[in-house]
Each structure stands twice: as C-alpha cells, then as structure tokens.
Design an enzyme around this catalytic site. Structure first.
Site, mmCIF file in Angstrom:
data_model
loop_
_atom_site.group_PDB
_atom_site.id
_atom_site.type_symbol
_atom_site.label_atom_id
_atom_site.label_comp_id
_atom_site.label_asym_id
_atom_site.label_seq_id
_atom_site.Cartn_x
_atom_site.Cartn_y
_atom_site.Cartn_z
ATOM 1 N N TYR A 93 0.692 -1.301 0.012
ATOM 2 C CA TYR A 93 0.033 0.154 0.026
ATOM 3 C C TYR A 93 0.969 1.183 -0.074
ATOM 4 C CZ TYR A 93 -3.768 -3.006 1.727
ATOM 5 O OH TYR A 93 -4.574 -4.198 2.205
ATOM 6 N N PRO A 98 -12.778 -1.877 -0.040
ATOM 7 C CA PRO A 98 -11.974 -3.101 -0.453
ATOM 8 C C PRO A 98 -10.495 -2.863 0.349
ATOM 9 C CG PRO A 98 -12.050 -1.669 -2.310
ATOM 10 C CD PRO A 98 -13.159 -1.116 -1.360
ATOM 11 N N TYR A 143 -6.101 -8.850 10.171
ATOM 12 C CA TYR A 143 -5.732 -9.071 8.906
ATOM 13 C C TYR A 143 -5.590 -10.618 8.479
ATOM 14 C CZ TYR A 143 -3.376 -8.437 4.361
ATOM 15 O OH TYR A 143 -2.720 -8.434 3.150
#
Ligand code: FAD
Ligand code: DHB
Length: 395
Positions: free
Chosen positions: A200, A292, A383
């Site tokens: 990311y 998302p 996660y």
C-alpha cells in the site's frame, strides 16, 4: 421442485454454503443469473485470510489452493518515499494467501458439479416470494421455461446488486451506509511485482496499491474520484500515476507492461441489520459491503456461510431453531469488526481531504503501524482473520 434450501447467487457465499450444506446431507439448489463463464472470469478479490484457507481446506477444497496460492507473511506500507514491511506472520504464526476469487469460485463450482446437486446458470427473472411464511418460493426461467422451487429457507447470496437485499419490508431492517467520494481503478498487468508481498503506497495525492495474482501477474489499484470515466485513463496515464504514487528511495521503480483488464470499483460501506427476515437469510455482499481496503469482503462471505451452515445443520439434524434465530446476532459482530478495520485502513491510506492537517494525522497512524509491536499484533489478528463465529458443521 421441492428442496430444503434455495440459494440465490453462485458467488463465494452461495457456492460455499451449498457445499457445506451438502457435506451435512442438506439439499439445496443454487440459482445464478449469469453464465458459468461470466461468474468464473469476474475479476475481483485476491487475498484470503488464514481462517478462510483453513475452512476451505477443512471442507475439501484445499488441493488447488495449496498448490497454487502465494503464501504471504504480511504486506508493505510505503509513505514518505520509505518502504516498510509488516511481518505479521512473525507475530502470529499465521499467513494470508493470494488466490484469486475466480479460482475460489472455480473450485466451488467443480465441487458442486461433482455432488450432482442442482446448480442453475443463466437463470432469468429470478423472484422470491413467501419469505414471511415457512414455505418460501423461488421462481426463475431458463430458455423461456419457468421453474418453481418450494423450499424451507432462502439464502440470499446474490451480492450487492441482487434482489434478496430488497425483500424485507420497510421497517423490518435497518440499513447503515456510508459512501466515499472515490473509487479504485483496478488493473491486471503482465508484470512482475516490485515487492514480494502486496504494498500500500499512502501518497499525499491518494493511494496506489500493488498486489499480485502470480509471479508474473500484478493486480494494482489507484484511488480515483468517484465520477472517473475509465475511457479517460490510457495505459500510459495509468502507469504514470502508479509510478508517481509509488516512488521511493529504497526500491527500484515499478515494472510496467501489458494491461489486460481494467475496472472501476466504488468504495462504500453498508450493513443490513438484521441479516434475516422470516425464512430469508442474507449472506455476503447481499447483507454488507466493506470498502476493499484490507481485503475483507470475500472472507466475510465465507464466514456468513459458515454460520448459516452450522445453524441449518442444527435445524435439520437436531430440530434446533435457536441457532437459526441467532444467525444475525452471531454473524454481525465479525462483520462490524471488518467494517471498522477496513474503514481505519481506508482513512489512513487514502487522500480524503485537501487539508494538510489530515495528511499529518494519516502519517501519525502509519508511523504507529510500522513501528509499534502492539499495533502490529492488533493488525495481524484482524488481517489474517478473526475466528469464524461458529464451526461450519453441527455436531
Ligand atoms: P458476489 O461475489 O457478488 O456473488 C453474488 C452472485 O449473485 C453473483 O454471481 C451474481 O451474478 C449473482 N446474482 C446477482 N443478482 C442475482 C439474481 N437476481 N438472481 C440470481 N443471481 C444473482 N474481498 C476480499 O475478501 N479480498 C479481496 O482482496 C477483495 N478485493 C476486492 C477488490 C475489488 C476491486 C472488489 C470490487 C471487491 C473486492 N473484494 C475483496 C470483495 C469481494 O469480491 C466480495 O465481497 C465478494 O465477491 C462477495 O461474495 P458474495 O458471494 O457475497 O457476492
Ligand atoms: C487486494 C489486495 C489488498 O491488499 C487489498 O486491500 C484489496 C485487494 C487484491 O489483491 O485485489
């Protein structure tokens, strides 16, 4: 036709539910309005939580997955031109798995076909009635012939654009919703990933996300305004922006190459509560949408299917109705945890305002994530997947 459970939609929620019911000896029909090719080729999610992989393995769907998935220890975050690896595996012993949703759906379809139980593609005019009775009916037509299914229960697994989410009468359910003024422009490209695990990039001008589907296929996303017209994004423009947002002082630049798929996904959050009305149960995207960021949607669809499969197992095997009555209250806490997680990631990784104060706040959060062991412990819990609320089968 008469069956125990009529399942609307052959996505991950519907197909996994059908399989778990079959393993418990409960019969169902799956009714899908698209063709098999369409359903199998739809490009979507790609990251499975450890708990999802454990479930799929447990229900006999692990062979192709374990042979083909890429096993990740965590992910990278890049900001201020520096790259940080969050090794969440080292903190938890768990993993995430890169395995495309289309592969999951393919495996589930193959498993369904092997059972010989009904799976209908290209069904038109799918309609559900009688959900406030204990004999709901589903009608649909194929090749201009109309069929009627009388079931005990209907599982609404037809996603965020389906019919099932609209069926409960006004006042019977509450819709909690939040929309963002942005979308993800997603591509699939024939290039090698620049980092071994997904990354990311929290650029001040917006997120770029560099994920993958294999050693030579990347899945990458750009934060774009909600009103973006895909036709205005040439390959050249996409690569330029991906390169700009991912510039760093510690890694080579991204590899560019052929883009062979592109799409736009709008970011929004929604939860329909309760996820049940009468004999209709909502699962997956039909009941809730998460942004998302954090890759939760497909995993939530599997966890809902697990909860309903367990409850239906209790009903058909022992005549118990309490698990069915508690379906929504059992499934929802995990849904809200995923909403909270995706919302937090979305806020830290995207540009949601022009105020420099907000970028400093984002940077403060990002710094905590890359430096604090306590934050990484908390991150790894969610996660890699909070525990599913129930087992999939009833003992
Ligand atoms: P769906 O997959 O939408 O399936 C619903 C099915 O019902 C479809 O096959 C549809 O054709 C069918 N249908 C619709 N209407 C009808 C009708 N009237 N009659 C019969 N059938 C009907 N999630 C993750 O976990 N990890 C990720 O990495 C991730 N990345 C994503 C990236 C993007 C860009 C997007 C858009 C989503 C992502 N998601 C991710 C979310 C994930 O794809 C969804 O949450 C998931 O598909 C939900 O599964 P489902 O079975 O509930 O719904
Ligand atoms: C994907 C990867 C992610 O890390 C994420 O947050 C969302 C989607 C993907 O590979 O599609």
């Amino acid at each position: 036709m008469r069956c125990q459970v009529a399942i609307i939609g052959a996505g991950p929620a519907g197909l996994s539910l059908a399989h778990m019911l079959h393993l418990q000896g409960i019969d169902s029909i799956v009714i899908e309005h698209r063709s098999r090719d369409y359903v199998e080729q739809r490009v979507r999610a790609g990251i499975l939580e450890q708990v999802s992989v454990d479930l799929l393995t447990d229900i006999g769907l692990g062979d192709r997955l374990h042979a083909n998935a890429m096993v990740h220890d965590g992910f990278y975050i890049r900001f201020d031109r520096q790259t940080h690896h969050l090794n969440l595996h080292a903190r938890s012993g768990r993993h995430s798995y890169v395995y495309g949703q289309s592969e999951v759906v393919h495996d589930l379809i193959e498993a369904r076909i092997a059972t010989g139980r009904p799976l209908v593609f290209s069904a038109e005019d799918v309609a559900v009635s009688g959900i406030d009775t204990d004999r709901p009916t589903v009608t649909y037509s194929v090749d201009q012939q109309t069929f009627e299914v009388n079931a005990d229960f209907v599982a609404g697994c037809d996603g965020s654009q389906g019919v099932c989410r609209t069926l409960a009468p006004a006042g019977a359910v509450t819709r909690y919703a939040h929309s963002y003024p942005m979308a993800w422009l997603g591509i699939l490209a024939r290039t090698a990933p620049v980092t071994a695990e997904g990354m990311y990039c929290a650029h001040p001008d917006g997120l770029s996300l560099h994920s993958m589907r294999g050693p030579n296929i990347t899945r990458q996303y750009l934060q774009v305004p909600a009103d973006t017209d895909l036709r205005e994004w040439s390959d050249e423009r996409i690569w330029k922006e991906l390169l700009r947002r991912s510039e760093s002082d510690d890694h080579p630049a991204l590899e560019t190459g052929e883009i062979f798929d592109r799409s736009l996904a709008h970011l929004r959050s929604e939860v329909i509560q309760p996820m049940q009305y009468g004999s209709l149960f909502l699962l997956g995207d039909a009941a809730h949408i998460v942004p998302p960021t954090g890759a939760k949607g497909l995993n939530l669809a599997l966890s809902d299917a697990c909860v309903l499969s367990h409850a239906l197992g209790g009903f058909y095997r022992s005549g118990r109705t309490d698990f069915l009555e508690r379906y929504s209250t059992t499934a929802l806490p995990r849904v809200w945890q995923a909403q909270a997680f995706s919302t937090k990631l979305t806020a830290a990784l995207h540009q949601l305002s022009d105020n420099p104060f907000d970028y400093e706040l984002r940077r403060a959060q990002l710094q905590r994530w890359v430096t604090s062991e306590a934050e990484q412990d908390a991150m790894s819990e969610v996660y890699f997947g909070l525990p599913f609320p129930t087992p999939w089968n009833f003992h």
